[in-house]
Design an enzyme around this catalytic site. Structure first.
Site, mmCIF file in Angstrom:
data_model
loop_
_atom_site.group_PDB
_atom_site.id
_atom_site.type_symbol
_atom_site.label_atom_id
_atom_site.label_comp_id
_atom_site.label_asym_id
_atom_site.label_seq_id
_atom_site.Cartn_x
_atom_site.Cartn_y
_atom_site.Cartn_z
ATOM 1 N N CYS A 8 0.864 -1.181 0.000
ATOM 2 C CA CYS A 8 0.000 0.000 0.000
ATOM 3 C C CYS A 8 0.902 1.233 0.000
ATOM 4 C CB CYS A 8 -0.985 -0.016 1.168
ATOM 5 S SG CYS A 8 -0.271 0.188 2.822
ATOM 6 N N ASN A 11 2.361 1.503 4.351
ATOM 7 C CA ASN A 11 2.595 0.243 5.062
ATOM 8 C C ASN A 11 2.279 0.348 6.548
ATOM 9 O OD1 ASN A 11 5.361 -2.026 5.677
ATOM 10 N ND2 ASN A 11 3.298 -2.562 5.073
ATOM 11 N N CYS A 13 -1.440 0.613 7.415
ATOM 12 C CA CYS A 13 -2.847 0.230 7.572
ATOM 13 C C CYS A 13 -3.206 -0.971 6.718
ATOM 14 C CB CYS A 13 -3.787 1.398 7.238
ATOM 15 S SG CYS A 13 -3.791 2.740 8.434
ATOM 16 N N ARG A 14 -3.394 -0.737 5.421
ATOM 17 C CA ARG A 14 -3.944 -1.774 4.544
ATOM 18 C C ARG A 14 -3.011 -2.961 4.345
ATOM 19 N NH1 ARG A 14 -5.198 1.886 -0.508
ATOM 20 N NH2 ARG A 14 -3.248 2.799 0.239
ATOM 21 N N SER A 15 -1.788 -2.716 3.916
ATOM 22 C CA SER A 15 -0.923 -3.863 3.594
ATOM 23 C C SER A 15 -0.503 -4.673 4.820
ATOM 24 C CB SER A 15 0.287 -3.441 2.755
ATOM 25 O OG SER A 15 1.072 -2.481 3.389
ATOM 26 N N ASP A 119 -8.267 3.557 1.736
ATOM 27 C CA ASP A 119 -7.282 3.734 2.804
ATOM 28 C C ASP A 119 -7.970 4.247 4.068
ATOM 29 O OD1 ASP A 119 -5.142 4.327 4.451
ATOM 30 O OD2 ASP A 119 -3.958 5.241 2.846
#
Length: 149
Positions: A8, A11, A13-15, A119
């Protein structure tokens, strides 16, 4: 398929959430995550994401942000990105001749008609993000199973 990298922007939150979710559902596959930007290198995930993940039994406590690099193409069998901007940034670092697949994660989610994982750092919808990531992780699990893992 032996290894998957989730990517993301930062690095945080999402990934890392995708990594934590997927490593629980496919412990035989090496997982990591990275960001296309180096804003948060060495930092733990943004506090609201592990808090929401913990409520679902997902542990992110060991994860720290790192930046995506061209060497990741050599180190991973599949690179999974959270949105089109991430995909373009990753592709801009692709070494000549490299054939590592780079795919969007959100379209793997059943029941969601989206091209990108929003995000939650900006949307503040950590639970909605986790819903999408969990569904996409199941889709990815089916994909890697069909690939012969």
């Amino acid at each position: 398929m032996e290894s998957v990298l989730f990517v993301c922007l930062g690095n945080i939150c999402r990934s890392p959430a995708a990594e934590a979710i997927f490593r629980e559902s496919c412990p035989n596959i090496q997982c990591d995550s990275a960001g296309t930007a180096g804003y948060h290198v060495g930092s733990p995930p943004y506090p609201e994401m592990p808090k929401a993940a913990r409520a679902r039994g997902i542990d992110m406590s060991d994860l720290r942000a790192r930046q995506f690099c061209a060497e990741d193409f050599r180190n991973f069998d599949l690179i999974v990105v959270m949105d089109q901007d991430n995909q373009e940034n990753v592709e801009s670092l692709r070494p000549a001749g490299d054939r590592t697949p780079v795919v969007l994660f959100a379209p793997m989610a059943a029941g969601f008609d989206v091209e990108a994982v929003p995000d939650p750092y900006y949307t503040r919808d950590f639970d909605g993000c986790l819903d999408l990531l969990e569904s996409a992780a199941q889709g990815l699990k089916r994909y890697v199973t069909q690939a012969g893992v």
